[in-house]
Design an enzyme around this catalytic site. Sequence first.
Site, short mmCIF file in Angstrom:
data_model
loop_
_atom_site.label_atom_id
_atom_site.label_comp_id
_atom_site.label_asym_id
_atom_site.label_seq_id
_atom_site.Cartn_x
_atom_site.Cartn_y
_atom_site.Cartn_z
N CYS A 166 0.87 -1.19 0.00
CA CYS A 166 0.00 0.00 0.00
C CYS A 166 0.90 1.23 0.00
O CYS A 166 1.70 1.44 0.93
CB CYS A 166 -0.92 0.01 1.21
SG CYS A 166 -1.79 1.57 1.41
N CYS B 171 0.50 3.45 3.11
CA CYS B 171 1.15 2.87 4.29
C CYS B 171 2.66 3.08 4.23
O CYS B 171 3.30 3.36 5.25
CB CYS B 171 0.83 1.38 4.40
SG CYS B 171 -0.82 1.04 5.07
N ASP C 42 -0.84 16.36 -2.68
CA ASP C 42 -1.10 15.38 -3.74
C ASP C 42 -0.04 15.55 -4.83
O ASP C 42 0.33 16.66 -5.21
CB ASP C 42 -2.50 15.60 -4.33
CG ASP C 42 -2.95 14.40 -5.16
OD1 ASP C 42 -3.88 13.69 -4.72
OD2 ASP C 42 -2.38 14.17 -6.24
N HIS D 239 -4.78 1.59 8.21
CA HIS D 239 -5.16 1.21 6.85
C HIS D 239 -6.58 0.66 6.83
O HIS D 239 -6.88 -0.33 7.48
CB HIS D 239 -4.20 0.13 6.30
CG HIS D 239 -4.59 -0.32 4.92
ND1 HIS D 239 -3.93 0.13 3.78
CD2 HIS D 239 -5.58 -1.13 4.48
CE1 HIS D 239 -4.50 -0.40 2.71
NE2 HIS D 239 -5.50 -1.18 3.11
N ASN E 253 -13.15 9.72 -2.49
CA ASN E 253 -13.56 8.75 -3.49
C ASN E 253 -13.61 7.36 -2.86
O ASN E 253 -12.63 6.92 -2.24
CB ASN E 253 -12.57 8.76 -4.66
CG ASN E 253 -12.61 10.06 -5.43
OD1 ASN E 253 -13.68 10.64 -5.62
ND2 ASN E 253 -11.45 10.54 -5.86
N HIS F 141 -6.47 2.92 0.25
CA HIS F 141 -6.24 3.26 1.65
C HIS F 141 -6.98 4.58 1.81
O HIS F 141 -6.64 5.56 1.13
CB HIS F 141 -4.73 3.42 1.90
CG HIS F 141 -4.35 3.86 3.28
ND1 HIS F 141 -3.31 3.28 3.98
CD2 HIS F 141 -4.84 4.84 4.09
CE1 HIS F 141 -3.18 3.87 5.16
NE2 HIS F 141 -4.10 4.85 5.24
N HIS G 238 -8.47 8.04 2.03
CA HIS G 238 -7.84 9.36 2.08
C HIS G 238 -8.90 10.39 1.71
O HIS G 238 -9.81 10.11 0.94
CB HIS G 238 -6.65 9.44 1.12
CG HIS G 238 -6.98 8.98 -0.26
ND1 HIS G 238 -7.07 7.66 -0.60
CD2 HIS G 238 -7.28 9.68 -1.39
CE1 HIS G 238 -7.41 7.56 -1.88
NE2 HIS G 238 -7.54 8.77 -2.38
N HIS H 136 -9.36 14.00 0.04
CA HIS H 136 -8.77 15.09 -0.74
C HIS H 136 -9.23 16.41 -0.11
O HIS H 136 -10.42 16.57 0.20
CB HIS H 136 -9.25 15.06 -2.18
CG HIS H 136 -8.83 13.84 -2.94
ND1 HIS H 136 -7.75 13.83 -3.81
CD2 HIS H 136 -9.35 12.58 -2.99
CE1 HIS H 136 -7.62 12.63 -4.35
NE2 HIS H 136 -8.59 11.84 -3.87
P1 5GP Z 1 -8.04 8.57 -5.50
O1 5GP Z 1 -8.18 8.53 -6.97
O2 5GP Z 1 -7.78 7.18 -4.93
O3 5GP Z 1 -9.17 9.26 -4.81
O4 5GP Z 1 -6.80 9.48 -5.19
C1 5GP Z 1 -5.48 9.03 -5.08
C2 5GP Z 1 -4.63 10.27 -5.10
O5 5GP Z 1 -3.35 9.94 -4.64
C3 5GP Z 1 -4.47 10.87 -6.49
O6 5GP Z 1 -4.95 12.22 -6.48
C4 5GP Z 1 -2.96 10.78 -6.75
O7 5GP Z 1 -2.47 11.92 -7.43
C5 5GP Z 1 -2.40 10.68 -5.35
N1 5GP Z 1 -1.17 9.93 -5.25
C6 5GP Z 1 -0.93 8.69 -5.76
N2 5GP Z 1 0.31 8.28 -5.45
C7 5GP Z 1 0.88 9.28 -4.72
C8 5GP Z 1 2.17 9.45 -4.12
O8 5GP Z 1 3.05 8.59 -4.18
N3 5GP Z 1 2.38 10.61 -3.44
C9 5GP Z 1 1.43 11.58 -3.35
N4 5GP Z 1 1.74 12.68 -2.66
N5 5GP Z 1 0.20 11.45 -3.91
C10 5GP Z 1 -0.07 10.33 -4.59
ZN ZN Z 2 -2.44 1.48 3.53
#
Ligand code: 5GP
Ligand code: ZN
Length: 113
Positions: A4, A7, A30, A46, A86, A97, A99, A101
């Site tokens: 993950c 994580c 992000d 997690h 999301n 995991h 999160h 935004h």
């Molecule tokens: P989701 O689409 O799952 O709601 O959002 C995942 C978010 O994580 C995306 O906006 C993507 O840009 C961000 N993200 C993915 N990998 C990384 C990373 O390694 N570091 C950071 N800071 N953001 C990440």
């Molecule tokens: Zn995780």
Amino acid sequence: MKDCIFCKIISGEISSNFEYEDENMVIIKDINPQAKIHLLLIPKKHFSNLMSLTEEETKIISLCLNKLSHIYLDLGLEKGFRIVCNSGVDARQSVYHLHIHILGGEVLSDKMG
Ligand code: 5GP
Ligand code: ZN
């Protein structure tokens, strides 16, 4: 959890700057910002998303949002912000995991879907 990415960021296995950290969560920038300020609030525990939360997970989210309500000024969000979580395929969740935004730093689009 193994494999993950969030994580690994939380444990320090992948290095990242924390905008904020406490016992329940970290806040990072992000990597692919969708607004002038685009942060990710990530609980340290997690769990996948908002689907079928346990009582403990519900409490963690509540504590995280309460903290956000007190630190938003330090994050540069004095004029307001939007949160998005999301959850699942239709929402195009890409990291499983949970999160949240946090978007702001400018007037955001009125389109949310
Ligand atoms: P989701 O689409 O799952 O709601 O959002 C995942 C978010 O994580 C995306 O906006 C993507 O840009 C961000 N993200 C993915 N990998 C990384 C990373 O390694 N570091 C950071 N800071 N953001 C990440
Ligand atoms: Zn995780």
